[in-house]
Design an enzyme around this catalytic site. Structure first.
Site, short mmCIF file in Angstrom:
data_model
loop_
_atom_site.label_atom_id
_atom_site.label_comp_id
_atom_site.label_asym_id
_atom_site.label_seq_id
_atom_site.Cartn_x
_atom_site.Cartn_y
_atom_site.Cartn_z
N HIS A 129 0.88 -1.18 0.00
CA HIS A 129 0.00 0.00 0.00
C HIS A 129 0.92 1.23 0.00
CE1 HIS A 129 -2.78 2.97 1.74
NE2 HIS A 129 -3.77 2.16 1.42
N ASP A 207 3.28 -3.80 8.07
CA ASP A 207 2.03 -3.07 7.91
C ASP A 207 0.91 -4.11 8.08
OD1 ASP A 207 -0.27 -1.94 6.99
OD2 ASP A 207 0.52 -1.37 5.03
N GLN A 210 -4.24 -4.50 7.09
CA GLN A 210 -5.21 -5.38 6.43
C GLN A 210 -5.21 -6.78 7.05
OE1 GLN A 210 -8.15 -4.71 4.48
NE2 GLN A 210 -6.63 -3.26 3.73
N LYS A 233 -10.51 -0.25 10.34
CA LYS A 233 -10.66 -1.45 9.51
C LYS A 233 -11.10 -2.66 10.35
CE LYS A 233 -7.21 0.03 6.14
NZ LYS A 233 -8.02 0.52 5.04
N CYS A 372 -4.64 2.50 -3.76
CA CYS A 372 -3.36 2.98 -3.18
C CYS A 372 -2.23 1.98 -3.42
CB CYS A 372 -3.49 3.29 -1.70
SG CYS A 372 -4.67 4.58 -1.35
C1 LIG Z 1 -2.39 -2.58 3.65
C2 LIG Z 1 -2.73 -1.20 4.09
N1 LIG Z 1 -1.78 -0.45 4.65
C3 LIG Z 1 -2.02 0.79 5.09
C4 LIG Z 1 -3.25 1.36 4.94
C5 LIG Z 1 -3.47 2.74 5.43
O1 LIG Z 1 -4.39 2.73 6.46
P1 LIG Z 1 -4.97 4.11 7.00
O2 LIG Z 1 -5.65 4.75 5.84
O3 LIG Z 1 -5.91 3.71 8.06
O4 LIG Z 1 -3.82 4.88 7.49
C6 LIG Z 1 -4.28 0.64 4.33
C7 LIG Z 1 -5.60 1.24 4.10
O5 LIG Z 1 -6.28 0.90 3.17
C8 LIG Z 1 -4.00 -0.68 3.92
O6 LIG Z 1 -4.95 -1.43 3.34
#
Ligand SMILES: Cc1ncc(COP(=O)(O)O)c(C=O)c1O
Length: 415
Positions: A129, A207, A210, A233, A372
């Site tokens: 992401h 990260d 998800q 999420k 993203c």
């Molecule tokens: C894999 C992953 N990392 C990071 C993020 C970023 O999360 P946030 O928008 O809550 O900061 C997302 C959000 O879609 C995500 O799916």
């Protein structure tokens, strides 16, 4: 309806917690298939936040009066819930942030700017992401480190056989990877990457935005160094996220934001930093949101992560089987048993935004776009995909409606 019978979650009872499922959108009950983006919030979370805001609200940590003590207890209680959720050794290692994005920026800036330089490698993957990609790309450029990626194969799985070649290019200092891909649902081999990172003398940044909503997370078993995730999420409010970091690393790092709360003492000559975790929590935090985050963790834990995983697996397997029967659909990513509740696909000849628009007329909420993950889109050879994603409240009827909706899209476009 076989899926309903096999589901380990009593979705019918559980859906009563989510007011949105009682409403009609475009004349239809919503088939909410965008939980990878943000999940719906149950009444327990909303009520708890309202209760705190109405009856126990004041700024945290500062007051000696009852309201401040109650607010602080709520906020710090949530920190303990986050700690327990990821099995962190200490709640001093749990930092509240606005989001996973902010947590990952914190590591990239506070650790990366101090520890990276020419000859060093920052290793990310082709399916990150942007939140775990752009901060590292930026910090690598600023410090003169090389920014390199682990490629994926055609199923969207990491090509670990490239690691030796990558290591030969310089000093691997950071490996940053999502535990689950938000676009493909791929479950990535983070334990293996963490072991490799440590062999190289690098840190492992996970990260888990998800992954945390869908799978049990244990930072000690993963043997990573940092792990980030978001409240919104996993049935919690937006505006709250968490970073777990290894204490030794957090102790050495400079603060990310500066101001109130994060100081021990301030004079005209110098400022010293507060102890962990407050060193990284400058200013007034999102108090009710952090509290709601904790209540959401209780909610998800009570449903059960193993049950959530199995429930989503049934829905995803059914979705993938049925999509395979529709001519002109290309599904991206690995087989159902190697992914969480996410299915990205394209319908030949129809732009994903048009697919999502027509599905919306049927009351079906899916996400269309690059999610993203533009480098991943480039690798897949598409500009965008349509993504359906499931959570603990999703039901087989959502799958039926998605499939019927896609037939409608095909009819509309003659695709
Ligand atoms: C894999 C992953 N990392 C990071 C993020 C970023 O999360 P946030 O928008 O809550 O900061 C997302 C959000 O879609 C995500 O799916």
């Amino acid at each position: 309806m076989a899926v309903q019978a096999q589901s380990p979650i009593d979705t019918q009872a559980l859906r009563a917690d989510f007011a949105v499922f009682d409403e009609l959108l475009n004349g239809r009950p919503v088939a909410y298939l965008d939980s990878a983006s943000s999940t719906q919030q149950p009444r327990q979370v909303l009520a708890a936040m309202r209760e705190l805001s109405a009856h126990s609200y004041a700024n945290v940590h500062r007051g000696v009066y009852t309201l401040a003590e109650r607010a602080t207890a709520g906020y710090e209680g949530a920190r303990e819930k986050v700690r327990a959720y990821v099995n962190a050794p200490s709640n001093r290692e749990v930092i509240f942030t606005r989001s996973a994005t902010e947590a990952l920026n914190l590591v990239a800036y506070s650790w990366g700017l101090e520890n990276l330089g020419p000859g060093d490698l920052v290793v990310i993957t082709e399916l990150e992401h942007h939140a775990n990609f752009v901060p590292w790309q930026f910090v690598a450029k600023k410090t003169g480190a090389q920014f390199v990626h682990i490629p994926i194969d055609d199923l969207g799985e990491l090509q670990l056989d490239t690691l030796d070649e990558i290591a030969s290019r310089g000093n691997v200092k950071v490996v940053a990877n999502n535990l689950v891909s938000n676009t493909l649902g791929t479950i990535n081999p983070v334990e293996k990457l963490a072991a490799w990172a440590h062999e190289q003398g690098a840190i492992m940044v996970v990260d888990a935005a998800q992954a945390a909503p869908h799978r049990r997370i244990d930072v000690q078993a993963l043997d990573c160094d940092f792990l980030a995730f978001s409240s919104h999420k996993l049935c919690g409010p937006s505006g709250a996220g968490a970073l777990w970091g290894r204490r030794e690393l957090l102790e050495e790092m400079q603060p990310f934001n500066l101001g109130g709360e994060m100081i021990r003492s301030v004079s005209l000559e110098r400022t010293s930093w507060n102890e962990l975790p407050y060193k990284f929590e400058a200013g007034t935090p999102a108090i009710a949101e952090a509290y709601g985050f904790g209540i959401a963790l209780d909610y998800v834990t009570a449903v059960g992560l193993e049950a959530i995983e199995r429930h989503e697996h049934e829905l995803v397997a059914q979705t993938m089987d049925r999509l395979a029967e529709i001519p002109g659909i290309r599904v991206f990513g690995p087989p159902a048993d190697r992914r969480t509740g996410i299915v990205s696909f394209e319908l030949q000849g129809v732009h994903p935004h048009d697919v999502a628009q027509i599905l919306n007329w049927e009351g079906i909420a899916v996400r269309a776009g690059h999610h993203c993950t533009q480098p991943l889109m480039t690798r897949l050879g598409v500009a965008a995909t349509t993504r359906a994603s499931f959570y603990l409240y999703s039901i087989p009827d959502d799958v039926d409606r998605l499939i019927a909706g896609l037939h409608k899209v095909k009819e509309t476009f003659g695709a």
